[in-house]
Design a protein around this motif. Sequence first.
Motif, PDB file in Angstrom:
ATOM      1  N   MET A 152      56.420  91.194   9.010  1.00 26.89           N
ATOM      2  CA  MET A 152      55.699  90.708   7.836  1.00 26.89           C
ATOM      3  C   MET A 152      54.399  91.343   7.960  1.00 26.89           C
ATOM      4  O   MET A 152      53.784  91.772   9.077  1.00 26.89           O
ATOM      5  N   ALA A 153      53.929  91.530   6.931  1.00 33.59           N
ATOM      6  CA  ALA A 153      52.423  91.986   6.656  1.00 33.59           C
ATOM      7  C   ALA A 153      51.111  90.934   7.332  1.00 33.59           C
ATOM      8  O   ALA A 153      50.611  91.556   8.007  1.00 33.59           O
ATOM      9  N   SER A 154      51.475  89.655   7.236  1.00 33.96           N
ATOM     10  CA  SER A 154      50.447  88.890   7.787  1.00 33.96           C
ATOM     11  C   SER A 154      50.795  88.569   9.108  1.00 33.96           C
ATOM     12  O   SER A 154      51.913  88.437   9.553  1.00 33.96           O
ATOM     13  N   GLY A 155      49.790  88.188  10.015  1.00 31.08           N
ATOM     14  CA  GLY A 155      49.973  87.919  11.415  1.00 31.08           C
ATOM     15  C   GLY A 155      49.801  86.463  11.729  1.00 31.08           C
ATOM     16  O   GLY A 155      48.976  86.247  12.577  1.00 31.08           O
TER      17      GLY A 155
ATOM     18  N   MET B  42      57.520  68.970  14.986  1.00 32.73           N
ATOM     19  CA  MET B  42      56.594  68.956  14.035  1.00 32.73           C
ATOM     20  C   MET B  42      55.965  70.203  14.001  1.00 32.73           C
ATOM     21  O   MET B  42      55.365  70.728  15.032  1.00 32.73           O
ATOM     22  N   VAL B  43      56.012  71.124  12.694  1.00 36.21           N
ATOM     23  CA  VAL B  43      55.552  72.513  12.936  1.00 36.21           C
ATOM     24  C   VAL B  43      54.453  72.418  11.998  1.00 36.21           C
ATOM     25  O   VAL B  43      54.442  71.654  10.961  1.00 36.21           O
ATOM     26  N   THR B  44      53.378  73.118  12.052  1.00 38.26           N
ATOM     27  CA  THR B  44      52.277  73.468  11.299  1.00 38.26           C
ATOM     28  C   THR B  44      51.656  74.641  11.356  1.00 38.26           C
ATOM     29  O   THR B  44      51.703  75.135  12.285  1.00 38.26           O
ATOM     30  N   ASP B  45      51.002  75.190  10.181  1.00 37.66           N
ATOM     31  CA  ASP B  45      50.262  76.316  10.167  1.00 37.66           C
ATOM     32  C   ASP B  45      48.672  76.112  10.454  1.00 37.66           C
ATOM     33  O   ASP B  45      47.966  77.091  10.206  1.00 37.66           O
TER      34      ASP B  45
ATOM     35  N   TYR C 231      55.648  80.168   4.692  1.00 46.69           N
ATOM     36  CA  TYR C 231      54.291  79.972   4.818  1.00 46.69           C
ATOM     37  C   TYR C 231      53.756  81.398   5.750  1.00 46.69           C
ATOM     38  O   TYR C 231      52.702  81.547   6.110  1.00 46.69           O
ATOM     39  N   GLY C 232      54.597  82.364   5.807  1.00 51.06           N
ATOM     40  CA  GLY C 232      54.607  83.686   6.515  1.00 51.06           C
ATOM     41  C   GLY C 232      53.919  83.345   7.882  1.00 51.06           C
ATOM     42  O   GLY C 232      53.138  84.424   8.125  1.00 51.06           O
ATOM     43  N   ILE C 233      54.626  82.631   8.593  1.00 52.57           N
ATOM     44  CA  ILE C 233      54.316  82.682   9.883  1.00 52.57           C
ATOM     45  C   ILE C 233      55.089  83.608  10.731  1.00 52.57           C
ATOM     46  O   ILE C 233      56.433  83.908  10.755  1.00 52.57           O
ATOM     47  N   THR C 234      54.491  84.549  11.330  1.00 47.71           N
ATOM     48  CA  THR C 234      55.079  85.515  12.537  1.00 47.71           C
ATOM     49  C   THR C 234      55.018  85.308  14.008  1.00 47.71           C
ATOM     50  O   THR C 234      55.724  85.974  14.633  1.00 47.71           O
ATOM     51  N   LEU C 235      54.289  84.160  14.323  1.00 50.38           N
ATOM     52  CA  LEU C 235      54.197  83.900  15.620  1.00 50.38           C
ATOM     53  C   LEU C 235      53.969  82.365  15.906  1.00 50.38           C
ATOM     54  O   LEU C 235      53.378  81.900  15.118  1.00 50.38           O
TER      55      LEU C 235
ATOM     56  N   GLU D  24      65.394  74.757  21.589  1.00 46.74           N
ATOM     57  CA  GLU D  24      64.506  75.916  21.775  1.00 46.74           C
ATOM     58  C   GLU D  24      65.568  77.019  21.908  1.00 46.74           C
ATOM     59  O   GLU D  24      64.922  78.213  21.258  1.00 46.74           O
ATOM     60  N   GLN D  25      66.618  77.113  22.252  1.00 43.80           N
ATOM     61  CA  GLN D  25      67.558  78.343  22.345  1.00 43.80           C
ATOM     62  C   GLN D  25      68.151  78.589  20.634  1.00 43.80           C
ATOM     63  O   GLN D  25      68.101  79.880  20.426  1.00 43.80           O
ATOM     64  N   TYR D  26      68.511  77.711  20.005  1.00 44.17           N
ATOM     65  CA  TYR D  26      68.843  77.788  18.493  1.00 44.17           C
ATOM     66  C   TYR D  26      67.456  78.543  17.756  1.00 44.17           C
ATOM     67  O   TYR D  26      67.732  79.417  17.090  1.00 44.17           O
ATOM     68  N   LEU D  27      66.286  77.983  18.012  1.00 44.98           N
ATOM     69  CA  LEU D  27      65.128  78.601  17.612  1.00 44.98           C
ATOM     70  C   LEU D  27      64.898  80.019  17.839  1.00 44.98           C
ATOM     71  O   LEU D  27      64.607  80.853  17.198  1.00 44.98           O
ATOM     72  N   GLU D  28      65.221  80.441  19.020  1.00 46.98           N
ATOM     73  CA  GLU D  28      64.819  81.672  19.465  1.00 46.98           C
ATOM     74  C   GLU D  28      65.749  82.591  19.056  1.00 46.98           C
ATOM     75  O   GLU D  28      64.927  83.629  18.319  1.00 46.98           O
ATOM     76  N   TYR D  29      66.896  82.527  18.654  1.00 45.68           N
ATOM     77  CA  TYR D  29      67.766  83.429  18.123  1.00 45.68           C
ATOM     78  C   TYR D  29      67.715  83.492  16.628  1.00 45.68           C
ATOM     79  O   TYR D  29      67.765  84.613  15.972  1.00 45.68           O
ATOM     80  N   LYS D  30      67.389  82.083  16.015  1.00 53.39           N
ATOM     81  CA  LYS D  30      67.061  82.308  14.693  1.00 53.39           C
ATOM     82  C   LYS D  30      66.028  82.873  14.040  1.00 53.39           C
ATOM     83  O   LYS D  30      66.002  83.436  13.189  1.00 53.39           O
ATOM     84  N   LEU D  31      65.003  82.922  14.943  1.00 55.55           N
ATOM     85  CA  LEU D  31      63.623  83.274  14.603  1.00 55.55           C
ATOM     86  C   LEU D  31      63.398  84.958  14.735  1.00 55.55           C
ATOM     87  O   LEU D  31      62.956  85.515  14.028  1.00 55.55           O
ATOM     88  N   ARG D  32      64.529  85.039  15.825  1.00 55.58           N
ATOM     89  CA  ARG D  32      64.206  86.757  16.110  1.00 55.58           C
ATOM     90  C   ARG D  32      64.861  87.455  14.982  1.00 55.58           C
ATOM     91  O   ARG D  32      64.673  88.683  14.843  1.00 55.58           O
ATOM     92  N   ARG D  33      65.991  86.803  14.128  1.00 57.22           N
ATOM     93  CA  ARG D  33      66.600  87.468  12.945  1.00 57.22           C
ATOM     94  C   ARG D  33      65.563  87.897  12.026  1.00 57.22           C
ATOM     95  O   ARG D  33      65.625  89.057  11.154  1.00 57.22           O
ATOM     96  N   HIS D  34      64.463  87.046  11.916  1.00 58.72           N
ATOM     97  CA  HIS D  34      63.293  87.395  10.835  1.00 58.72           C
ATOM     98  C   HIS D  34      62.125  88.066  11.391  1.00 58.72           C
ATOM     99  O   HIS D  34      61.157  88.000  10.695  1.00 58.72           O
ATOM    100  N   GLY D  35      62.155  88.502  12.549  1.00 61.60           N
ATOM    101  CA  GLY D  35      61.102  89.083  13.291  1.00 61.60           C
ATOM    102  C   GLY D  35      60.005  88.210  13.588  1.00 61.60           C
ATOM    103  O   GLY D  35      58.958  88.771  13.671  1.00 61.60           O
ATOM    104  N   ILE D  36      60.377  86.974  13.796  1.00 60.32           N
ATOM    105  CA  ILE D  36      59.362  85.856  14.336  1.00 60.32           C
ATOM    106  C   ILE D  36      59.349  85.811  15.808  1.00 60.32           C
ATOM    107  O   ILE D  36      60.471  85.380  16.260  1.00 60.32           O
ATOM    108  N   GLN D  37      58.143  85.619  16.176  1.00 63.88           N
ATOM    109  CA  GLN D  37      58.415  85.794  18.041  1.00 63.88           C
ATOM    110  C   GLN D  37      58.036  84.292  18.275  1.00 63.88           C
ATOM    111  O   GLN D  37      57.169  83.441  17.737  1.00 63.88           O
TER     112      GLN D  37
END
Length: 436
Positions: free
Chosen positions: A169-172, A186-189, A265-269, A303-316
Amino acid sequence: MQETTVFTYRVALSPTEWDKASAARRAAGDLWTRLVKIHRFCRRRHWPWPTESQLKAHFKQRFPLHSQIVQALIEKFCATIDGVRTKRQNGDQQARYPWRFRRYFNPIFKGQALKRQGPHLLLPRGRGREPIRVHLPEAMPPGRVVQAELGFGELYITITREIPDPVPMASGKAGGLDIGVIHLGMVTDGQEALAISGRGLRSVKQGRAKAQAKLRKKRARTQPGSRRRQRLNRAQYRTSQKAERVARNALHHAANQIVAFCLAYGITLLYVGDLGTLNHHQRHRRSRRTNQEVGALEFGRLEQYLEYKLRRHGIQLVKIREAYTSQTCPHCGHLTKVAGRTYRCRACGYRAHRDGVGAVNILNKGMHGAIRPGEFLVPQRITYRRPVLLKRALRRSPAEPREIAGGISGGESGGSLRGSHDPRRSHGGSPRISVL
């Protein structure tokens, strides 16, 4: 990019195939028990443990199993021994070597020995023995089967597939995630927040514990080997497996909703609290209820589910130490230990959602290395969702509109991420359920 995923299927075997599967699982249990005995014999006499190649040569053609099944079980046992030895060297003296004798054990079939025959998967049992025919579902995921593990009425298939590399993604932009019991996440930006309710999943765990306690009480009054005990054993297994399926489905939906929030919301990390860094030796004694809740948690699986699901979209996904993140005031930095769901600072009077405080502090700590007072505050608007619609949990009256029940459920197709509703509907009004 290559991705490896384990898929679980419930298989219905004919009496003939069931006998083959039981014989294979019994032979695998005998092999595992034999390995445990040899390891115990060597440890008591302080003899060197045989190498993996020596064990494979020793047990060659000694069990009615395919040679690669024997090799896979030996590799698994040796890996377990090495893992326990490493934990003990790092100071964890409570780590225990394999000690239990197994009557049945899941045989592991390597990919090069598996064969497809139409809609069936052939699980080999060795030369001169008929393979086990397992019917595969029509919606078989694409990819290459590298391993299969046969359980009691279930088949665990490991599939490797190539997926396109994620486009960065363009934004960091960064986000913070606080995992808990009342709220799975509970996730927030820093500006928007999403809370996924965990009350339904907790009630499933509590219902399973109560059902298992009743069955164990009945089982204690039976004779060993009686048909009534066998029926109660099967009932315990069905009860446990049903709760397991509901929990796995709910955690997958919760992970999907967190990923959808990050994409919206464009979260990459994404920073998440590392629960493995907690010091369990310095904790105070907990109540029985708290111990039951903590024992039923599945933070590692989420956490395991999140790790590989986020990796598919380039989110660390980055894990950080979450000590005092739920007690530190994000406004003034004062430590206040609270017991309710609302955080109230004793120094400045700041009030906010308790899990929201933990999420913004995790984000603050991940970005700056420490919690900077006044950098991030809990968003005024928090979207509350349920991970999945539990049908038995909804006690909707016939006069209640169906759209309201669907909106509260918080499914992936219901509502938008920016929508906000009354927190009491999904935060405090979740009914106590029992799916067992």
